[in-house]
Design a protein around this motif. Structure first.
Motif, PDB file in Angstrom:
ATOM      1  N   ALA A 159      57.883  52.442  82.149  1.00 28.47           N
ATOM      2  CA  ALA A 159      58.464  53.844  81.705  1.00 28.47           C
ATOM      3  C   ALA A 159      58.341  54.247  80.583  1.00 28.47           C
ATOM      4  N   GLU A 160      58.302  55.702  79.864  1.00 25.76           N
ATOM      5  CA  GLU A 160      58.338  56.181  78.678  1.00 25.76           C
ATOM      6  C   GLU A 160      59.786  55.810  78.115  1.00 25.76           C
ATOM      7  N   LYS A 161      61.003  55.756  78.815  1.00 24.62           N
ATOM      8  CA  LYS A 161      62.209  55.725  78.360  1.00 24.62           C
ATOM      9  C   LYS A 161      63.017  54.924  79.263  1.00 24.62           C
ATOM     10  N   TYR A 162      63.851  54.277  78.537  1.00 22.51           N
ATOM     11  CA  TYR A 162      64.785  53.115  79.091  1.00 22.51           C
ATOM     12  C   TYR A 162      66.338  53.407  78.719  1.00 22.51           C
ATOM     13  N   LEU A 163      67.125  53.300  79.577  1.00 22.09           N
ATOM     14  CA  LEU A 163      68.571  53.052  79.718  1.00 22.09           C
ATOM     15  C   LEU A 163      69.340  51.610  80.157  1.00 22.09           C
ATOM     16  N   PHE A 164      69.514  50.761  79.181  1.00 24.10           N
ATOM     17  CA  PHE A 164      70.057  49.669  79.536  1.00 24.10           C
ATOM     18  C   PHE A 164      71.601  49.820  79.286  1.00 24.10           C
ATOM     19  N   ILE A 165      72.256  49.448  80.542  1.00 26.36           N
ATOM     20  CA  ILE A 165      73.809  49.534  80.821  1.00 26.36           C
ATOM     21  C   ILE A 165      74.209  48.164  81.142  1.00 26.36           C
ATOM     22  N   SER A 166      75.053  47.572  80.429  1.00 23.61           N
ATOM     23  CA  SER A 166      75.627  46.192  80.546  1.00 23.61           C
ATOM     24  C   SER A 166      77.080  46.087  80.137  1.00 23.61           C
ATOM     25  N   ALA A 167      77.716  45.000  80.805  1.00 22.56           N
ATOM     26  CA  ALA A 167      79.112  44.582  80.559  1.00 22.56           C
ATOM     27  C   ALA A 167      79.156  43.148  80.280  1.00 22.56           C
ATOM     28  N   GLY A 168      79.884  42.751  79.433  1.00 24.12           N
ATOM     29  CA  GLY A 168      79.798  41.402  79.004  1.00 24.12           C
ATOM     30  C   GLY A 168      78.698  40.632  79.006  1.00 24.12           C
ATOM     31  N   GLY A 209      76.535  40.347  80.977  1.00 23.96           N
ATOM     32  CA  GLY A 209      75.399  40.963  81.607  1.00 23.96           C
ATOM     33  C   GLY A 209      74.303  41.684  80.701  1.00 23.96           C
ATOM     34  N   ILE A 210      74.760  41.337  79.301  1.00 19.92           N
ATOM     35  CA  ILE A 210      73.656  42.078  78.096  1.00 19.92           C
ATOM     36  C   ILE A 210      72.390  40.940  78.028  1.00 19.92           C
ATOM     37  N   THR A 211      72.598  39.756  78.857  1.00 20.37           N
ATOM     38  CA  THR A 211      71.534  38.705  78.621  1.00 20.37           C
ATOM     39  C   THR A 211      70.153  39.368  78.958  1.00 20.37           C
ATOM     40  N   PRO A 212      69.935  39.901  80.175  1.00 18.59           N
ATOM     41  CA  PRO A 212      68.549  40.352  80.337  1.00 18.59           C
ATOM     42  C   PRO A 212      68.403  41.521  79.587  1.00 18.59           C
ATOM     43  N   MET A 213      69.181  42.226  79.103  1.00 13.80           N
ATOM     44  CA  MET A 213      68.779  43.455  78.245  1.00 13.80           C
ATOM     45  C   MET A 213      68.478  42.963  77.039  1.00 13.80           C
ATOM     46  N   MET A 214      68.862  41.856  76.700  1.00  9.08           N
ATOM     47  CA  MET A 214      68.360  41.057  75.295  1.00  9.08           C
ATOM     48  C   MET A 214      67.016  40.698  75.445  1.00  9.08           C
ATOM     49  N   SER A 215      66.744  39.944  76.539  1.00 13.85           N
ATOM     50  CA  SER A 215      65.408  39.773  76.730  1.00 13.85           C
ATOM     51  C   SER A 215      64.499  40.632  76.652  1.00 13.85           C
ATOM     52  N   MET A 216      64.669  41.844  77.092  1.00 12.01           N
ATOM     53  CA  MET A 216      63.680  42.855  77.175  1.00 12.01           C
ATOM     54  C   MET A 216      63.559  43.585  75.899  1.00 12.01           C
ATOM     55  N   THR A 217      64.750  43.796  75.173  1.00 14.98           N
ATOM     56  CA  THR A 217      64.759  44.268  74.039  1.00 14.98           C
ATOM     57  C   THR A 217      64.031  43.415  72.987  1.00 14.98           C
ATOM     58  N   PHE A 264      68.357  50.099  83.794  1.00 18.03           N
ATOM     59  CA  PHE A 264      68.717  48.837  84.336  1.00 18.03           C
ATOM     60  C   PHE A 264      69.949  48.341  84.014  1.00 18.03           C
ATOM     61  N   CYS A 265      70.740  47.904  84.820  1.00 17.06           N
ATOM     62  CA  CYS A 265      72.125  47.689  84.703  1.00 17.06           C
ATOM     63  C   CYS A 265      72.622  46.163  85.331  1.00 17.06           C
ATOM     64  N   CYS A 266      73.498  45.600  84.634  1.00 17.20           N
ATOM     65  CA  CYS A 266      73.757  44.454  84.771  1.00 17.20           C
ATOM     66  C   CYS A 266      75.317  43.935  84.138  1.00 17.20           C
ATOM     67  N   GLY A 267      76.147  43.369  85.244  1.00 20.61           N
ATOM     68  CA  GLY A 267      77.510  43.089  84.629  1.00 20.61           C
ATOM     69  C   GLY A 267      78.288  42.899  86.028  1.00 20.61           C
ATOM     70  N   PRO A 268      79.679  42.617  85.789  1.00 22.42           N
ATOM     71  CA  PRO A 268      80.381  42.235  87.118  1.00 22.42           C
ATOM     72  C   PRO A 268      80.117  43.137  88.289  1.00 22.42           C
TER      73      PRO A 268
END
Length: 362
Positions: A129-138, A140-148, A228-232
């Motif tokens: 995609a041209e633009k992403y929105l990563f939403i995480s809690a606690g 759940g940040i780990t996959p967002m960190m990998s992608m970033t 992309f969303c990850c958390g409880p």
């Protein structure tokens, strides 16, 4: 302890070594970094020299020798495949944790663990995609960190709105590294949301919980972004409800969940079988058991007193792969097996049903 010259003598370029294969299983811990209370990043290398090939956002399953016996636990990789000589997981121990608690208390550099993977479909590589929105809690940040991290290493001007929710500011994992990255990536925008702060603590970020007004301030164009969303589980359910209520196209919403899928992700094999027409022969054990169209190989193996290693039991972690030697099967899974493994006759015992008589190497 090897001398520097001895260590250099062991060095081989990446094109002189094969990628790590989870059939060999062993990973060796090389470092542990404590990220906060009951949170640590564990870094591993291949026990035999090799490198790691995976997609940012995927996970591995570790076999952990806990006090009451081995347990299988699935962890998202926080490292990036752009740095392929090691992999890292960042894990937080909850009150009921067994595997993560054992690692925090016992894992040391040099310790070897069995591992399976990497696997999983939660990666922005699968949804360009041209633009992403990563939403995480606690954590759940780990996959967002990998992608970033991958986006930074790749050097592309990826547009990422990065939202992380935590209880307190000091519980935001990777905060310093992400703020450093944002200084080097002009299209990476960070937003921290905390529920509470300490007395006299200065905090200029958002307070409370993520809601539609806050989201519109953080990413006014959120409807144009791949989410992309990850958390409880309750957190992800609330995010989905908020997005749906605000006109977001949920076909562009992706979440990482180690819970059963609401609908089958992928099914291989078709058809039903009448009772009495199916059976599973376990060739190594010399046992054959009758089956119905609802019986999985794992269930039948357990009924026969056979032990097939398994973790999630829902087609996600990939630890229950077995070889199907003959016969037709139907498999419904959540990404816990690769296409080349399916082509080679492997199936996931936890979510594969026999369609007639089959032979399994177990």
């Amino acid at each position: 302890m090897p001398t520097p010259s001895a260590a250099l003598a062991k060095f081989r370029h990446i094109d002189e070594t094969p990628p790590w294969n989870d059939q060999n299983q062993a990973l060796e811990c090389v470092s542990i970094v404590h990220e906060g209370r009951d949170v640590a990043t564990f870094t591993f290398r291949a026990a035999e020299q090799g490198w790691f090939r995976y997609e940012p956002g995927q996970f591995i399953t570790l076999e952990i020798p806990a006090e009451r016996g081995p347990v299988l636990r699935t962890y998202t990789l926080s490292s990036s495949p752009s740095r392929p000589l090691s992999i890292s997981i960042t894990a937080k121990a909850q009150a009921s944790s067994i595997g993560t608690r054992w690692m925090l208390d016992n894992l040391k550099p040099g310790t070897r663990l069995k591992a399976y993977g990497p696997l999983g479909q939660f990666s922005f590589h699968r949804h360009p995609a041209e633009k992403y929105l990563f939403i995480s809690a606690g954590s759940g940040i780990t996959p967002m960190m990998s992608m970033t991290r991958f986006a930074e290493d790749h050097g592309a001007a990826t547009d990422i709105a990065f939202v992380n929710c935590a209880r307190r500011p000091n519980e935001i994992i990777f905060r310093q590294e992400l703020e450093r990255m944002a200084g080097r990536m002009p299209r990476l925008r960070l937003a921290w949301i905390v529920e509470e702060t300490e007395i006299n603590e200065v905090w200029t970020g958002f307070r409370g919980r993520l809601n539609a007004p806050a989201l519109r301030l953080i990413a006014p164009d959120f409807r144009e972004r791949e989410v992309f969303c990850c958390g409880p589980a309750p957190f992800m359910a609330a995010v989905k409800e908020m997005l749906e209520a605000n006109g977001y196209d949920m076909r562009r919403y992706h979440e990482e969940s180690f819970q059963p899928a609401e609908t089958p992700v992928e099914e291989t094999g078709t058809g039903e079988v009448l009772a009495g027409e199916a059976s599973v022969a376990f060739t190594k054990s010399g046992i054959e058991v009758p089956a119905s169209s609802r019986d999985t190989i794992l269930r039948l193996a357990r009924s026969a007193g056979l032990n097939i290693p398994t973790g999630c039991t829902m087609g996600l972690c990939g630890t229950c792969k077995v070889q199907c030697l003959s016969g037709e099967t139907a498999m419904t899974h959540q990404g816990g097996i690769r296409e080349e493994e399916i082509a080679a006759g492997l199936v996931l015992a936890c979510c594969t049903r026999p369609l007639g008589r089959i032979e399994i190497e177990a």
